[in-house]
Each structure stands twice: as structure tokens, then as C-alpha cells.
Design an enzyme around this catalytic site. Structure first.
Site, PDB file in Angstrom:
ATOM      1  N   PHE A  54       0.806  -1.225   0.000  1.00  0.00           N
ATOM      2  CA  PHE A  54       0.000   0.000   0.000  1.00  0.00           C
ATOM      3  C   PHE A  54       0.838   1.274   0.000  1.00  0.00           C
ATOM      4  O   PHE A  54       0.475   2.267  -0.590  1.00  0.00           O
ATOM      5  CB  PHE A  54      -0.901   0.016   1.234  1.00  0.00           C
ATOM      6  CG  PHE A  54      -2.241  -0.606   0.989  1.00  0.00           C
ATOM      7  CD1 PHE A  54      -3.389  -0.011   1.460  1.00  0.00           C
ATOM      8  CD2 PHE A  54      -2.340  -1.797   0.296  1.00  0.00           C
ATOM      9  CE1 PHE A  54      -4.635  -0.596   1.232  1.00  0.00           C
ATOM     10  CE2 PHE A  54      -3.569  -2.387   0.068  1.00  0.00           C
ATOM     11  CZ  PHE A  54      -4.719  -1.785   0.536  1.00  0.00           C
ATOM     12  N   CYS A  70     -22.330 -13.168   5.490  1.00  0.00           N
ATOM     13  CA  CYS A  70     -23.571 -12.412   5.328  1.00  0.00           C
ATOM     14  C   CYS A  70     -23.839 -11.605   6.587  1.00  0.00           C
ATOM     15  O   CYS A  70     -23.801 -12.140   7.703  1.00  0.00           O
ATOM     16  CB  CYS A  70     -24.738 -13.356   5.066  1.00  0.00           C
ATOM     17  SG  CYS A  70     -26.346 -12.513   5.031  1.00  0.00           S
ATOM     18  N   THR A  82       7.149  -4.382   7.154  1.00  0.00           N
ATOM     19  CA  THR A  82       6.141  -3.458   7.671  1.00  0.00           C
ATOM     20  C   THR A  82       6.789  -2.147   8.060  1.00  0.00           C
ATOM     21  O   THR A  82       7.884  -2.112   8.625  1.00  0.00           O
ATOM     22  CB  THR A  82       5.391  -4.049   8.882  1.00  0.00           C
ATOM     23  OG1 THR A  82       4.542  -3.038   9.455  1.00  0.00           O
ATOM     24  CG2 THR A  82       6.336  -4.566   9.956  1.00  0.00           C
ATOM     25  N   SER A  83       6.091  -1.058   7.764  1.00  0.00           N
ATOM     26  CA  SER A  83       6.590   0.277   8.100  1.00  0.00           C
ATOM     27  C   SER A  83       6.293   0.645   9.553  1.00  0.00           C
ATOM     28  O   SER A  83       6.738   1.679  10.042  1.00  0.00           O
ATOM     29  CB  SER A  83       5.955   1.320   7.165  1.00  0.00           C
ATOM     30  OG  SER A  83       4.546   1.193   7.169  1.00  0.00           O
ATOM     31  N   HIS A 128      -5.754  -8.411  10.623  1.00  0.00           N
ATOM     32  CA  HIS A 128      -6.693  -7.641   9.811  1.00  0.00           C
ATOM     33  C   HIS A 128      -7.657  -8.513   9.015  1.00  0.00           C
ATOM     34  O   HIS A 128      -8.299  -8.025   8.086  1.00  0.00           O
ATOM     35  CB  HIS A 128      -5.918  -6.701   8.874  1.00  0.00           C
ATOM     36  CG  HIS A 128      -5.126  -5.665   9.611  1.00  0.00           C
ATOM     37  ND1 HIS A 128      -3.968  -5.097   9.114  1.00  0.00           N
ATOM     38  CD2 HIS A 128      -5.311  -5.102  10.830  1.00  0.00           C
ATOM     39  CE1 HIS A 128      -3.488  -4.224   9.989  1.00  0.00           C
ATOM     40  NE2 HIS A 128      -4.285  -4.224  11.033  1.00  0.00           N
ATOM     41  N   GLN A 142      -0.253  -8.708   9.319  1.00  0.00           N
ATOM     42  CA  GLN A 142      -1.183  -7.632   8.972  1.00  0.00           C
ATOM     43  C   GLN A 142      -1.812  -7.893   7.610  1.00  0.00           C
ATOM     44  O   GLN A 142      -2.706  -7.166   7.196  1.00  0.00           O
ATOM     45  CB  GLN A 142      -0.434  -6.299   8.948  1.00  0.00           C
ATOM     46  CG  GLN A 142       0.087  -5.850  10.310  1.00  0.00           C
ATOM     47  CD  GLN A 142       0.969  -4.626  10.206  1.00  0.00           C
ATOM     48  OE1 GLN A 142       2.062  -4.684   9.649  1.00  0.00           O
ATOM     49  NE2 GLN A 142       0.508  -3.512  10.739  1.00  0.00           N
TER      50      GLN A 142
END
Length: 238
Positions: free
Chosen positions: A34, A128, A189-190, A120, A102
């Protein structure tokens, strides 16, 4: 002894390793990070990805949410890479006790990892909102527009969106594993997404290893920092 030799030595001497990973773990599988320069956040959409992936946007613009979700977050052809495979082997050897991730792609399990704590959620699970019936990712991908349950209810991904809380049981289990770990390896990961990134604070040991392409806020606290490809770092353990 260089950095990689020290990393290998730390891993070989431990029988209680915990791995905490982010988006960078899956980039070699073709799943975009991302926040990388060529990742989702640098591309142009009608709405910013952070907005689209929020609970309120899902409720107000469900069809637009699913257009983005199917296009950018569901990667049915993605395969585990050398990081996933190495971690599964380390678990099989009894050295790695858990993977805390994550990521929502399910690639750790596909590689053979058994103890995976998905902070996550996962794109592989969908339910549903009316009756709770579960659906797999194929049903979502094959649906036109908003996926609808057989009962007529709207189906929602079992993924933690912005504005939603993480699962308390998974959080607590993650804290327990990290607090008891001999070695904690944090990779890809940042460390800017909370509360997940805050889990690192529970580590009490003196073998904190950070592996990332770019610096993180915890580099100065780590016992070992490896800059560069996490795939290269784990290639020894495949």
C-alpha cells in the site's frame, strides 16, 4: 560477522521465534504494498484507498467498495513466496511458534503455516451481515456488483476496515506470543498502522530483528536491522 550471518545465527540458536509481518512479505507474490512508491496509495482513484477501505465508505458506497476490493485486494492467482515457505519450514522444525500478520491474503496458510494470527482478517472469508453464512473468495469474485447471500443479505469481507476494531481474542493471543518470544522478527512493515504496530512494545527479549526496505521508527531499538529484501533475508531458511 556480517548482518546476515548474525541473523542466521540468531535463528539457528532459538527454539521460540515469533514473526510479525506486513505488506512487504507478500510483494514478491505480486501483491502490492500500500505505501510503496508503486503501491496502491500512489495510484489515482476517484476516492483515496484509505477512504474506500473504511467502514463508513463500505456502508455508503458498497458497490464502489467492491469494485476496488475485487480489483486491488483479491489476488486469487497469488502464490506463496520464499518468505512464506521459509516461515512454514521454521514452524515445521519447531523453531517458529507463530506468524502474526497484517496481511489479508492467506498466503502463509497456503505455504503450510499452521499458527497464523491474522490481525486484519482475510479475503478468503466473507460472511452475510444478516444471517452470518460464510462464503469463499470465489463467490465474491464471481458476483456482479455487491455479493448477495442466499437469504438476501449483503455479504461483507471478514477484513478489518478503517474505523473498525481488531479482534480482541487475536490481539490478546498475539500479545501472549510476543511477550514470551525469545526472538521477534519483524519484517515487511513500516510499523505505522496501529494498533497492530503497537504489539511490538510487548516484546521483552533482546533479539529484536527488523527487516525492511526503508527505515522504521523502531530501528534504534532493534538488536539487528537488515535493510533490503525480506525475501533475500529468508532465502537461507527455505
Amino acid at each position: 560477522m556480517d548482518v546476515m550471518e548474525r541473523f542466521i545465527k540468531i535463528m539457528e540458536e532459538s527454539e521460540n521465534i515469533i514473526f510479525f509481518g506486513g505488506a512487504g512479505v507478500s510483494t514478491e507474490s505480486g501483491i502490492p504494498d500500500f505505501r510503496s512508491t508503486d503501491g496502491l496509495y500512489s495510484q489515482i482513484y476517484e476516492y483515496p484507498p484509505e477512504t474506500i477501505l473504511s467502514h463508513s465508505f463500505y456502508e455508503r458506497h458498497t458497490e464502489e467498495f467492491y469494485r476496488f476490493y475485487k480489483d486491488k485486494l483479491m489476488m486469487p492467482d497469488a502464490k506463496p513466496n520464499r518468505v512464506h515457505i521459509a516461515l512454514a519450514k521454521l514452524e515445521e522444525q519447531g523453531k517458529l511458534k507463530a506468524v502474526i500478520t497484517q496481511n489479508i491474503d492467506g498466503l502463509h496458510q497456503l505455504a503450510g503455516s499452521r499458527k497464523v494470527l491474522e490481525l486484519h482478517g482475510s479475503v478468503l472469508r466473507n460472511y452475510c451481515m444478516s444471517c452470518g453464512k460464510f462464503y469463499d473468495e470465489k463467490y465474491i469474485l464471481q458476483s456482479d456488483g455487491v455479493p448477495i447471500c442466499s437469504c438476501g443479505g449483503t455479504i461483507k469481507p471478514d477484513v478489518v476496515l478503517y474505523e473498525e476494531s481488531l479482534d480482541e481474542q487475536i490481539l490478546q493471543e498475539s500479545v501472549e506470543y510476543i511477550s514470551k518470544a525469545d526472538v521477534l522478527v519483524v519484517g515487511g512493515t513500516s510499523l505505522v498502522v496501529f494498533p497492530a504496530a503497537g504489539l511490538i512494545e510487548y516484546y521483552k527479549g533482546n533479539k529484536l530483528v527488523l527487516i525492511n526496505d526503508s527505515p522504521t521508527r523502531l530501528d534504534n531499538r532493534a538488536n539487528l536491522v537488515i535493510s533490503g529484501s525480506i525475501g533475500n533475508a529468508f532465502s537461507h531458511f527455505q
